[in-house]
Design a protein around this motif. Structure first.
Motif, short mmCIF file in Angstrom:
data_model
loop_
_atom_site.label_atom_id
_atom_site.label_comp_id
_atom_site.label_asym_id
_atom_site.label_seq_id
_atom_site.Cartn_x
_atom_site.Cartn_y
_atom_site.Cartn_z
N GLY A 269 39.94 -34.77 -2.42
CA GLY A 269 39.95 -33.36 -1.77
C GLY A 269 40.00 -32.51 -2.55
N ALA A 270 39.47 -31.65 -2.96
CA ALA A 270 39.78 -30.71 -3.54
C ALA A 270 39.49 -28.88 -2.72
CB ALA A 270 39.48 -30.13 -5.02
N THR A 271 40.89 -28.47 -2.39
CA THR A 271 40.60 -26.66 -1.82
C THR A 271 39.82 -25.59 -3.29
OG1 THR A 271 42.40 -25.84 -2.85
CG2 THR A 271 42.43 -27.44 -1.24
N LEU A 272 38.83 -24.96 -2.23
CA LEU A 272 38.39 -23.96 -3.35
C LEU A 272 39.40 -23.60 -3.92
CD1 LEU A 272 36.11 -22.11 -3.74
CD2 LEU A 272 36.58 -20.96 -1.28
N PHE A 273 40.82 -23.05 -3.32
CA PHE A 273 41.95 -21.65 -3.78
C PHE A 273 41.91 -22.73 -5.07
CE2 PHE A 273 45.53 -20.61 -4.67
CZ PHE A 273 45.39 -19.13 -5.21
N ALA A 274 41.82 -24.12 -5.55
CA ALA A 274 42.56 -24.89 -7.14
C ALA A 274 41.31 -24.41 -7.84
CB ALA A 274 42.83 -26.33 -6.40
N ILE A 275 39.67 -24.85 -6.70
CA ILE A 275 38.83 -24.39 -7.96
C ILE A 275 39.06 -23.65 -9.02
CG2 ILE A 275 36.29 -24.30 -7.58
CD1 ILE A 275 36.48 -26.76 -5.37
N VAL A 276 39.11 -22.29 -7.90
CA VAL A 276 38.69 -20.87 -8.38
C VAL A 276 39.88 -20.53 -9.38
CG1 VAL A 276 39.07 -18.43 -7.92
CG2 VAL A 276 37.94 -19.71 -6.19
N GLU A 277 41.04 -21.38 -9.66
CA GLU A 277 42.23 -21.14 -10.21
C GLU A 277 41.72 -21.83 -11.28
OE1 GLU A 277 46.00 -22.15 -8.65
OE2 GLU A 277 46.24 -20.14 -8.74
N ALA A 278 41.12 -23.50 -11.09
CA ALA A 278 40.71 -23.42 -11.97
C ALA A 278 38.89 -23.03 -13.62
CB ALA A 278 39.85 -25.20 -11.99
N LEU A 279 38.49 -22.44 -12.61
CA LEU A 279 37.16 -21.42 -13.22
C LEU A 279 37.81 -20.38 -13.69
CD1 LEU A 279 34.40 -21.71 -9.88
CD2 LEU A 279 34.00 -22.23 -12.32
N ASP A 280 39.05 -20.05 -13.04
CA ASP A 280 39.53 -18.52 -13.78
C ASP A 280 40.05 -19.51 -15.45
OD1 ASP A 280 41.30 -15.61 -13.79
OD2 ASP A 280 42.34 -16.96 -14.50
N TRP A 281 40.80 -20.00 -15.76
CA TRP A 281 41.36 -20.95 -16.62
C TRP A 281 40.38 -21.18 -18.12
CZ3 TRP A 281 41.80 -26.44 -18.10
CH2 TRP A 281 42.09 -26.39 -19.20
N LEU A 282 39.39 -22.04 -16.86
CA LEU A 282 38.58 -22.57 -18.40
C LEU A 282 37.61 -21.84 -18.49
CD1 LEU A 282 36.82 -25.48 -16.53
CD2 LEU A 282 38.49 -25.60 -18.42
N THR A 283 37.74 -20.38 -18.22
CA THR A 283 36.54 -19.16 -18.56
C THR A 283 37.87 -18.15 -19.40
OG1 THR A 283 35.73 -18.62 -16.51
CG2 THR A 283 35.84 -16.98 -17.83
N GLN A 284 38.85 -18.17 -19.13
CA GLN A 284 40.17 -17.51 -20.69
C GLN A 284 39.42 -18.78 -21.46
OE1 GLN A 284 44.15 -18.14 -18.61
NE2 GLN A 284 43.40 -15.91 -16.96
N GLU A 285 39.87 -19.79 -21.36
CA GLU A 285 39.54 -20.40 -22.79
C GLU A 285 38.18 -20.34 -23.42
OE1 GLU A 285 42.30 -22.62 -23.68
OE2 GLU A 285 43.51 -22.16 -22.48
N GLN A 286 37.48 -19.75 -22.57
CA GLN A 286 36.38 -19.65 -23.24
C GLN A 286 35.20 -20.97 -23.06
OE1 GLN A 286 36.41 -17.39 -26.69
NE2 GLN A 286 37.48 -15.41 -26.15
N VAL A 287 35.31 -22.75 -22.14
CA VAL A 287 34.85 -23.10 -22.42
C VAL A 287 33.39 -22.92 -21.96
CG1 VAL A 287 34.71 -25.64 -21.24
CG2 VAL A 287 36.76 -24.41 -21.97
N LYS A 288 32.49 -23.25 -22.81
CA LYS A 288 31.02 -22.56 -22.46
C LYS A 288 30.02 -23.92 -21.44
CE LYS A 288 30.84 -19.23 -25.61
NZ LYS A 288 32.07 -19.37 -26.16
N VAL A 289 30.61 -25.55 -21.29
CA VAL A 289 29.82 -25.33 -20.41
C VAL A 289 31.26 -26.60 -19.75
CG1 VAL A 289 28.73 -27.92 -19.98
CG2 VAL A 289 28.08 -26.40 -22.22
N ILE A 290 30.70 -26.10 -17.93
CA ILE A 290 31.73 -26.52 -17.17
C ILE A 290 31.25 -27.88 -16.42
CG2 ILE A 290 33.14 -26.14 -15.60
CD1 ILE A 290 33.59 -23.19 -16.65
N ASN A 291 31.41 -29.13 -16.79
CA ASN A 291 31.05 -30.14 -15.55
C ASN A 291 31.64 -29.92 -14.04
OD1 ASN A 291 29.77 -32.88 -15.51
ND2 ASN A 291 31.18 -33.41 -14.15
#
Length: 441
Positions: A269-291
């Motif tokens: 399982g993955a908490t929503l809080f962790a998912i939001v943090e992951a999205l923020d990191w990947l956005t900071q890294e300017q990753v264009k496609v997120i799976n």
């Protein structure tokens, strides 16, 4: 997503171009116009990693893979080193799961001040600069542990600012050890690409990743590690390489956001809080496609976070889910702004547990897919989790080819789809199947 809505929402960021051998962008967009209005509203809105085991039986591996939520007890205590509780994972409304009595609120200073006046325990206040949002994570007393009661207690005028810290599940359903005859299909492209996964840890010591470029970051409580099961299989598809495994992306840098924890021998399982943090990191890294090969309930905070990432020029691809054709929509795949992928086998038959719905955008191979396994071996995995990376990889290549023009890349992806089932877009295959190309894109 649905494709034309993302095209509409992002086209102004880029110049136009299209492959000469693909259907013209204008023609594709014209064909998709009947559903164009559907997305605009959504856009606005110290457990160590497992050791590598040389030999593992099929029976032992089957214990490690995901099973339906009903296999979990109502309350699961997630412990650190089998001692202290890191998380308390419980069943909540509609059979979904969440962290016990824990909520997330998108709050400004005034709302945070008001929140402190009530019977709540604030766990964390965090600003996510890349997503342009701030979140308060807090626990509540049992008597106000419902969204309706909290909205009333906190006097919130906008219910989309608040939701549970829900838990999302991996979407792989079976594992089979195998030693197949060598089959080396083409990668989607040879370009140097970047791609992100929000998943479990990746066993980077696996021999499939000897030459792979993988950057990892964990988003779990201190002392709680992520099992290297599901993430290894996803990474194996994208960048794994051996004499029997060709990566979907020949020269990709993989950003691996570790969010899954072990709920039991059978599920992650993955908490929503962790998912939001992951999205923020990947956005900071300017990753264009997120799976995102994970699913769970509709959640206002998840929806807003994904919309924010998309506004920052990311595209989100998600597994449709393995609950079966009659199942309710699962998220994030069912959001208008997300590209949802169902699974097929090598005979173009829909995977029998694949979710159906008008939110399905594409299908891809997701049955008996050869990849790297978390135990250091190779094998076959099934589920919509395995299908989503094919679409993510194709989209990554098309973005490079179209100089990050999302409109043209999405139109080109649609033109590559092989129509299956009913003519045109349907609820089982979406616009059709995305296959590995006979030659690189």
């Amino acid at each position: 997503m649905k494709i034309p809505l993302i095209i509409t929402a992002t086209a102004y960021f880029y110049t136009t171009s299209v492959l000469a051998n693909l259907v013209p962008v204008e023609q594709v967009i014209q064909q998709l116009n009947p559903i164009e209005q559907r997305i605009e509203s959504s856009i606005n809105r110290n457990q160590r990693l497992p050791k590598i085991i040389p030999q593992t039986s099929v029976a032992e591996l089957k214990k490690q893979v995901s099973q339906p939520l009903q296999h979990l007890p109502e309350v699961v205590n997630i412990k650190i080193n089998n001692q202290d509780n890191a998380l308390v994972d419980v069943e909540v409304e509609n059979g979904f799961r969440a962290i016990q009595r824990q909520w997330l609120l998108m709050a400004n200073a005034e709302q945070l001040s008001a929140l402190k006046q009530h019977d709540v325990t604030i766990i964390a206040v965090k600003n996510y600069s890349a997503l342009g949002m701030s979140l308060v994570r807090f626990n509540v007393a049992e008597n106000i542990d419902s969204k309706a009661q909290l909205i009333k207690t906190l006097n919130l005028t906008d219910p989309s600012l608040l939701d549970r810290n829900h838990i999302y599940q991996a979407q792989t359903s079976s594992t089979t050890l195998t030693d197949p005859a060598a089959y080396l299909p083409q990668p989607f492209c040879q370009h140097s690409t970047q791609i992100g996964i929000i998943d479990s840890a990746v066993n980077k010591q696996h021999r499939a990743f000897t030459d792979a470029s993988i950057v990892s970051r964990r988003f779990l409580p201190d002392g709680l590690s992520s099992p290297a099961l599901h993430g290894t299989a996803i990474a194996g598809l994208l960048v794994g390489k051996s004499n029997k495994l060709t990566p979907l992306l020949a020269n990709a840098k993989l950003y691996s956001a570790e969010v899954f924890y072990r709920q039991s021998e059978f599920s992650q399982g993955a908490t929503l809080f962790a998912i939001v943090e992951a999205l923020d990191w990947l956005t900071q890294e300017q990753v264009k496609v997120i799976n995102m090969s994970l699913t769970g309930p509709d959640n206002a905070i998840l929806k807003t976070s994904i919309a924010a990432a998309i506004k920052q020029h990311s595209l989100i691809v998600a597994a449709a889910g393995n609950e079966g054709p009659a199942a309710q929509p699962l998220f994030p795949a069912a959001y208008q702004s997300v590209i949802a992928v169902s699974a097929i086998d090598n005979k173009n038959q829909l995977y029998r547990w694949s979710n159906n719905g008008d939110y399905i955008d594409f299908s891809a191979l997701g049955v008996n897919v050869f990849t790297a396994l978390g135990n250091g071996e190779f094998g076959k995995e099934s589920g919509t989790s395995m299908a989503a990376p094919h679409v993510s990889a194709a989209l990554s290549c098309l973005l490079i080819k179209h100089k990050n023009n999302k409109a043209n890349a999405l139109a080109a992806l649609t033109s590559l789809a092989h129509d299956l089932g009913e003519q045109g877009k349907d609820s089982r295959f979406g616009y059709g199947a995305i296959y590995r190309p006979k030659s690189a894109l």
